[in-house]
Design a protein around this motif. Structure first.
Motif, mmCIF file in Angstrom:
data_model
loop_
_atom_site.group_PDB
_atom_site.id
_atom_site.type_symbol
_atom_site.label_atom_id
_atom_site.label_comp_id
_atom_site.label_asym_id
_atom_site.label_seq_id
_atom_site.Cartn_x
_atom_site.Cartn_y
_atom_site.Cartn_z
ATOM 1 N N GLY A 78 5.040 2.523 0.383
ATOM 2 C CA GLY A 78 4.788 1.539 0.069
ATOM 3 C C GLY A 78 4.757 0.326 1.053
ATOM 4 O O GLY A 78 5.254 0.696 2.141
ATOM 5 N N SER A 79 4.804 -0.971 0.708
ATOM 6 C CA SER A 79 4.616 -2.291 1.837
ATOM 7 C C SER A 79 5.717 -1.983 2.852
ATOM 8 O O SER A 79 6.860 -2.251 2.471
ATOM 9 N N GLU A 80 5.406 -2.192 3.942
ATOM 10 C CA GLU A 80 6.280 -2.308 5.069
ATOM 11 C C GLU A 80 7.090 -3.682 5.024
ATOM 12 O O GLU A 80 8.396 -3.767 5.348
ATOM 13 N N ALA A 81 6.162 -4.492 5.020
ATOM 14 C CA ALA A 81 6.920 -5.978 4.982
ATOM 15 C C ALA A 81 8.103 -5.916 3.967
ATOM 16 O O ALA A 81 9.053 -6.486 4.150
ATOM 17 N N LEU A 82 7.933 -5.527 2.751
ATOM 18 C CA LEU A 82 8.782 -5.566 1.587
ATOM 19 C C LEU A 82 10.010 -4.648 1.940
ATOM 20 O O LEU A 82 11.143 -5.169 1.752
#
Lengths: 480, 480
Positions: B158-162
């Motif tokens: 899933g999203s790396e930023a998150l």
């Protein structure tokens, strides 16, 4: 180049003259396979003939198998058939098999995540082919307007607006499903998982197509279920005689099938087959899990009927999603689970509790007012042409004896290479060339289909794609 | 009313005089329990004393248990404790129990969906209390900017930023978790389900708190797992001596606990308890599934430590989400599964394939730049006051002998009524009055706690809520 039609002494009808001119254009490569021929109006103008004559010309060309009509899109140059040889139905092992395909799946998806790799492995439409900007804009607008409903749980069965739109569309596919018979899910993946959990217990046996979508096999594996492979014809789908024999001798907990554009074969089961399938399972109270994720992507003029349309007792659990036709990343799917409705609704609570609210609402809005049908028409036309283009390129580039499916819908093709080619090795070699493919053994619990691969035609036709097919052909050839 | 402080002959220190004045205001009901006392500056102005004197006055009041400090929010009138009697730790049956709580859960959620019903049943924050407009606006902006990444799969993890934002926050909770050790999920529900599937097979026994969150019991039920109930103290959480005895005599596949603000008790396990819990499970290689959905909603000044912070071998699978603190309907949760990372990542593929992309990105953006900490401070302060207000109202309205928890975090309270009151009947009666509550039997695989209910304090304090508590009290009284 273009000139008026001469009215010579010979008794050649005018429309035939027009047709011959177009044949020349095709033969000389001015019009390439899969390309659109001018509109009737333009042909009539260019050749100085009536529209009726132009129509007659096209009918003649169609009769000769040189062009084909696509609904509301006009006439397209047909890809010459003889070059493509269709794989035969595979002899599948009759054994009941414990499934272990998860590792292959992880590997495929890891490569699929790398932006520099050409994604022919996953059955994922390229974002360039999706109504990306429009859909994201609708989501933005829905999010701004939604207020508290946007951040609140949308508990099962999920958004009523979306379920209403889905119900309307299933009507066009020959099934009468009411909004209150539908439950939204996080993609078809969750829908399939919930259905399997609803109708099986660990150790049960589930009949599946062979070859079949690896996601299904992985789900069976994780649930401790066993698969029995039903031989599946590349054009007509599951061999129903074989299934009937299995039903007589074995205790099956469920049958899971993709009757409309199966994955990976792209087979379309004829209507009478669908009806027979539903009846024979109904008689024995063996639930049918129908996966219809490719149903809207028919290349021909008509939306194929759902097997669910023949369901009279709620024995069919119909699963689908918008991941192939709109937005994989929105994770919106649905299930119409027939007599298992309450069970699925309860199971959904332990799986993800609820489907993400705003993506649901955005898709409902797109279906209602966003021009979904308009978009689908262009998508169908693109996939029809691309499936043919890629198939042709494979036929030209792959080793002698290679066979390719010619599906009437969806955007994957199944390539059967000569027996000496190892698809897993080909996948390795292809990755080294920055190309991802799905090797045959992923599609079988017995990891058969060792010389087969599935290729996605869900990417634009570019020189890079053309080049990639040639590379794959060379890599396969090198193994012989 | 407010006058300057007289400098009389008695040796009463100035700050005590100020304190006494404030005591009067509290006693006479001018300042009510849970209400904010004026700021130091205002007190200093009103009484014509220095800020230092005002501080001394507040310290005195705090010592006497009349006010309490809340970080960055000032001083609040403490809710007088004697009125609230805390439930004792329940004697739980030592039997291993097959679980059947799904039906009760469906019933609760159905009522929770009805807009005219006052939602005291689910542990769901009221949208009025969430940063609804801001978060939806961020999602809209992210959707407009995202382009093709917005509609594409965001495959596990899933999203790396998150994941980066989550990693940062866990650091503040005493655990060092790297982004690459986290996998995003469709809410904590999916995270818990994946964890249970990763570490158990059907028939296994899982130790749970008693009482425990019905979602956990439902998941156990659906997976064919058995629960063993560990007695749980309303303030300190799981009875670790009891758990240790169980570990010695029984074969446990996992322990699932909510060490920080358990649900429904709101218990906070002390740090040394958390460490002991992690160690004793680690020794026996019994995985700990730690659910931390309420962790950020501490009422006191400090973020309690995660049990995961004591994990040295990857034996702890930490689950959480943003459903209690930001947006239930976004369906964004996560898991840091320690040594089970690869297994969970693979399992996620068969569960939902991927988490919805845009909701993930919106929450990442809110965490990075949206003022999450600012929002959390006001949310904590609201919940702290509301939990006290509702608790007080219950103490006043419910039958003699009723006991109420006083959690230090989260927004649910657990009400133990006299033995004669049947919570399931009370739920029925309450629904007839358009009030939803969660009856005790939902929180136990043996459907004990028949005279208990859980009330959500996640709704604004309104005359309607006040009235509803009185109605509930009367309905309970009527059963005696």
């Amino acid at each position: 180049m273009v000139s008026g039609i001469s009215s010579g002494a010979q008794a050649v009808p005018l429309y035939q003259e027009v047709a011959d001119k177009i044949v020349r254009l095709i033969e000389e490569g001015v019009l390439r396979p899969g390309e659109r021929v001018s509109s009737l109006r333009k042909v009539s103008e260019q050749y100085g003939v009536s529209v009726t004559t132009a129509i007659q010309a096209f009918i003649l060309l169609e009769d000769r198998g040189l062009v084909e009509a696509r609904p509301k899109s006009g006439f397209f140059v047909r890809v010459p058939r003889p070059v493509l040889r269709e794989p035969a139905m595979a002899k599948t092992p009759r054994a009941i098999t414990a499934v272990t395909v998860g590792a292959l799946q992880s590997r495929l998806f890891e490569a699929a995540m790398m932006p520099h790799i050409l994604p022919l492995g996953g059955a994922v439409p390229s974002p360039e082919l999706l109504p990306t900007v429009k859909l994201n804009r609708i989501l933005a607008s829905v999010a701004r307007r939604a207020g508290k409903s946007g951040i609140s749980y949308d508990m099962p069965p999920g958004s009523e607006a979306l379920r209403r739109e889905i119900a309307k569309r299933t009507m066009n596919a020959g099934a009468t499903i009411l909004p209150q018979e539908i439950i939204t899910t996080s993609g078809a993946t969750e829908a399939l998982m919930l259905c399997l959990r609803a109708v099986t217990v660990p150790g049960n046996v589930v009949a599946v197509e062979s070859p079949t979508y690896f996601g299904v096999l992985h789900a069976l594996e994780e649930l401790g279920l066993k698969a029995i492979e039903v031989p599946t014809h590349p054009r007509d789908g599951m061999d129903l005689d074989a299934l009937e024999r299995m039903l007589k001798t074995r205790n099956l907990a469920a049958c899971l099938a993709v009757p409309t554009f199966s994955n990976p074969l792209g087979a379309l089961m004829p209507d009478e087959g669908k009806e027979r399938l539903v009846r024979m399972l109904e008689e024995r109270q063996v639930p049918l899990i129908e996966d219809d994720v490719f149903g809207e992507l028919h290349h021909g003029p008509h939306r194929p009927r759902l097997a669910k349309g023949y369901d009279q007792t709620g024995n069919v659990l119909l699963c689908s999603s918008f991941s192939k036709s709109l937005a994989p990343g929105y994770r919106v799917g649905w299930v119409a689970p027939g007599r298992f409705y309450e069970r699925i609704k309860t199971l959904k609570l332990t799986s993800t509790l609820a489907t993400a609210t705003l993506p649901e609402l955005a898709i409902a809005e797109f279906l209602a007012n966003g021009g979904y049908d308009h978009y689908l028409r262009s998508a169908r036309s693109f996939y029809a042409a691309n499936v043919q283009r890629v198939g042709q390129a494979v036929a030209a580039a792959f080793p002698e004896g290679t066979k390719v499916t010619q599906p009437q819908g969806g955007f994957v093709i199944w390539v059967e290479m000569p027996a000496g080619v190892d698809a897993l090795r080909l996948q390795d070699d292809a990755l080294a060339h920055e190309i991802n493919i799905a090797p045959g053994p992923m599609f079988s619990p017995t990891q058969g289909y060792k010389n087969c691969i599935r290729l996605s035609c869900g990417v634009p036709w570019t020189p890079r794609l053309q080049q990639a097919i040639q590379t794959l052909g060379k890599l396969a050839q090198r193994q012989l």
